[in-house]
Scaffold this motif. Structure first.
Motif, PDB file in Angstrom:
ATOM      1  N   UNK A 222       0.568 -10.023   4.816  1.00  0.00           N
ATOM      2  CA  UNK A 222       1.536  -8.971   5.473  1.00  0.00           C
ATOM      3  C   UNK A 222       1.224  -7.738   4.357  1.00  0.00           C
ATOM      4  N   UNK A 223       0.964  -6.772   5.328  1.00  0.00           N
ATOM      5  CA  UNK A 223       0.687  -5.520   4.539  1.00  0.00           C
ATOM      6  C   UNK A 223       1.906  -4.554   4.775  1.00  0.00           C
ATOM      7  N   UNK A 224       2.428  -4.152   3.558  1.00  0.00           N
ATOM      8  CA  UNK A 224       3.648  -3.456   3.487  1.00  0.00           C
ATOM      9  C   UNK A 224       3.046  -1.866   3.284  1.00  0.00           C
ATOM     10  N   UNK A 225       3.336  -1.001   4.152  1.00  0.00           N
ATOM     11  CA  UNK A 225       2.978   0.468   3.903  1.00  0.00           C
ATOM     12  C   UNK A 225       4.379   0.956   3.343  1.00  0.00           C
ATOM     13  N   UNK A 226       4.438   1.578   2.057  1.00  0.00           N
ATOM     14  CA  UNK A 226       5.219   2.270   1.582  1.00  0.00           C
ATOM     15  C   UNK A 226       5.316   3.719   1.243  1.00  0.00           C
ATOM     16  N   UNK A 227       4.163   4.227   1.393  1.00  0.00           N
ATOM     17  CA  UNK A 227       3.602   5.613   1.210  1.00  0.00           C
ATOM     18  C   UNK A 227       4.130   6.559   2.149  1.00  0.00           C
TER      19      UNK A 227
ATOM     20  N   UNK B 259       0.968  -1.183   0.093  1.00  0.00           N
ATOM     21  CA  UNK B 259       0.046   0.021  -0.004  1.00  0.00           C
ATOM     22  C   UNK B 259       0.925   1.274   0.056  1.00  0.00           C
ATOM     23  N   UNK B 260       0.666   2.183  -0.946  1.00  0.00           N
ATOM     24  CA  UNK B 260       1.680   3.322  -1.137  1.00  0.00           C
ATOM     25  C   UNK B 260       0.879   4.427  -0.830  1.00  0.00           C
ATOM     26  N   UNK B 261      -0.267   4.280  -0.250  1.00  0.00           N
ATOM     27  CA  UNK B 261      -0.982   5.371   0.305  1.00  0.00           C
ATOM     28  C   UNK B 261      -1.582   5.274   1.914  1.00  0.00           C
ATOM     29  N   UNK B 262      -2.797   5.783   1.862  1.00  0.00           N
ATOM     30  CA  UNK B 262      -3.658   5.720   3.406  1.00  0.00           C
ATOM     31  C   UNK B 262      -4.380   4.362   3.286  1.00  0.00           C
ATOM     32  N   UNK B 263      -4.703   3.754   4.334  1.00  0.00           N
ATOM     33  CA  UNK B 263      -5.491   2.630   4.657  1.00  0.00           C
ATOM     34  C   UNK B 263      -6.502   3.481   5.665  1.00  0.00           C
ATOM     35  N   UNK B 264      -7.797   3.619   5.114  1.00  0.00           N
ATOM     36  CA  UNK B 264      -8.982   4.177   5.712  1.00  0.00           C
ATOM     37  C   UNK B 264     -10.036   3.182   6.011  1.00  0.00           C
ATOM     38  N   UNK B 265     -10.353   2.800   7.226  1.00  0.00           N
ATOM     39  CA  UNK B 265     -11.414   1.637   7.348  1.00  0.00           C
ATOM     40  C   UNK B 265     -12.167   2.297   8.533  1.00  0.00           C
ATOM     41  N   UNK B 266     -13.475   2.437   8.124  1.00  0.00           N
ATOM     42  CA  UNK B 266     -14.447   2.948   8.911  1.00  0.00           C
ATOM     43  C   UNK B 266     -15.507   2.113   9.191  1.00  0.00           C
ATOM     44  N   UNK B 267     -15.632   0.917   8.416  1.00  0.00           N
ATOM     45  CA  UNK B 267     -16.770  -0.124   8.469  1.00  0.00           C
ATOM     46  C   UNK B 267     -16.415  -1.248   7.739  1.00  0.00           C
ATOM     47  N   UNK B 268     -17.498  -2.187   7.832  1.00  0.00           N
ATOM     48  CA  UNK B 268     -17.064  -3.125   7.236  1.00  0.00           C
ATOM     49  C   UNK B 268     -16.159  -4.449   8.083  1.00  0.00           C
ATOM     50  N   UNK B 269     -15.994  -5.522   7.592  1.00  0.00           N
ATOM     51  CA  UNK B 269     -15.132  -6.403   8.225  1.00  0.00           C
ATOM     52  C   UNK B 269     -13.868  -6.873   7.328  1.00  0.00           C
ATOM     53  N   UNK B 270     -12.908  -6.694   8.305  1.00  0.00           N
ATOM     54  CA  UNK B 270     -11.351  -7.048   7.660  1.00  0.00           C
ATOM     55  C   UNK B 270     -10.887  -8.074   8.272  1.00  0.00           C
ATOM     56  N   UNK B 271     -10.508  -9.075   7.378  1.00  0.00           N
ATOM     57  CA  UNK B 271      -9.765 -10.268   7.981  1.00  0.00           C
ATOM     58  C   UNK B 271      -8.476 -10.599   7.252  1.00  0.00           C
ATOM     59  N   UNK B 272      -7.404 -10.325   7.969  1.00  0.00           N
ATOM     60  CA  UNK B 272      -6.058 -10.002   7.624  1.00  0.00           C
ATOM     61  C   UNK B 272      -5.490 -11.632   7.461  1.00  0.00           C
ATOM     62  N   UNK B 273      -6.099 -12.700   8.169  1.00  0.00           N
ATOM     63  CA  UNK B 273      -5.577 -14.024   8.047  1.00  0.00           C
ATOM     64  C   UNK B 273      -4.040 -13.876   8.481  1.00  0.00           C
ATOM     65  N   UNK B 274      -3.083 -14.403   7.777  1.00  0.00           N
ATOM     66  CA  UNK B 274      -1.510 -14.394   8.104  1.00  0.00           C
ATOM     67  C   UNK B 274      -0.824 -13.738   7.061  1.00  0.00           C
TER      68      UNK B 274
END
Length: 178
Positions: free
Chosen positions: A173-178, A156-171
């Motif tokens: 990897x989220x790389x934030x490069x922005x 992800x090279x920008x913002x992660x904006x979560x204000x609702x819904x369901x997020x299942x990351x499991x195992x």
């Protein structure tokens, strides 16, 4: 002007080289002058000797009416609640799941994906990466729906904006490069 995968159609352009409002796929114009799309065209990929202007991110909306496969062009539309058009998302596309017109069917990513942005808003279905890698060059916004990552690597090279819904990351990897 489309043909199916593996079936190239040929065009020998010998005079005017500008066209408008075409959707082109699997075309070879290599025998003649380069064809330049000046207005409103869609490059559906696998074309030779065609030029499409860079116009910034175009938006593709999940329709999901054909099946659950991300890679099926019949599941995507250039307008909210519209019919299939625009092809499969590529790195210049802003991807939106908005549920318009009842387009709440589940989506299964079936290949590595690179898009400009990803938005789930008003969507009640599930987006499952099936552990394929995902690259988002700007923002990821989730206000509804279900995201299932499994073991994906998400860049992800920008913002992660979560204000609702369901997020299942499991195992994953989220790389934030922005």
């Amino acid at each position: 002007l489309k043909s199916t995968a593996g079936s190239v159609w040929y065009l020998n352009n010998i005079s005017a080289n500008q066209v408008s409002y075409v959707e082109v796929q699997y075309s070879s114009a290599s025998a003649g002058q380069t064809i330049v799309n000046t207005t409103g065209g869609v490059n559906l990929l696998n074309n030779t000797n065609w030029t499409f202007p860079s116009v910034g991110p175009q938006t593709l909306m999940w329709d999901g009416s054909a099946d659950t496969n991300w890679s099926n062009a019949a599941n995507w539309s250039t307008s909210s609640g519209g019919s299939a058009s625009g092809g499969v998302p590529v790195s210049t596309h802003a991807v939106v799941f908005d549920g318009a017109g009842g387009a709440n069917g589940n989506a299964s990513i079936d290949t590595a994906v690179s898009v400009s942005s990803l938005t789930l808003s008003g969507y009640s279905g599930a987006l499952n990466t099936q552990s394929f890698d995902v690259t988002i060059s700007s923002n990821w916004t989730q206000t509804s729906g279900l995201i299932q990552l499994g073991t994906s690597v998400v860049t992800l090279q920008g913002d992660f904006l979560r204000t609702g819904g369901t997020f299942e990351a499991g195992t994953s990897t989220i790389q934030v490069t922005g």
